[in-house]
Motif scaffolding. Structure first.
Motif: not given
Length: 95
Positions: A14, A65-69, A71, A73, A78
């Motif tokens: 990622r 941007r950072p996105v929790e795996f 999750a 958003d 992405q």
């Protein structure tokens, strides 16, 4: 990240790529796809060798941007692409 999915080992790589964010000047998927193949070849394959990892599927993802795996958003952009390692190269899976 290493996952066992349906009897196959998936390796996920990622990356954060702010340039794919929505808006003027954003990099569209068609322009980012070659970058994902490049990341597979120059980051994922050497990492697998260095850490003695084997996997049937290599997934390369870009997010603005950072996105929790796992999750959701809806504001995030992405892109995902899947490959198989074959003879030291990344073969696009087209999932």
């Amino acid at each position: 990240m290493v996952e066992d999915l349906g009897g196959e080992t998936w390796l996920r790589f990622r990356f954060i790529a702010p340039q794919i964010a929505k808006g003027p000047g954003a990099i569209a998927y068609d322009r980012a796809a070659p970058d994902m193949e490049h990341l597979c070849a120059v980051v994922a394959l050497p990492y697998m060798t260095e850490h003695a990892l084997a996997g049937q599927v290599i997934v390369v993802s870009l997010a603005d941007r950072p996105v929790e795996f796992g999750a959701a958003d809806p504001e995030a952009t992405q892109y995902f692409e899947a490959f198989r390692a074959q003879d030291g190269t990344c073969i696009w899976e087209g999932l």
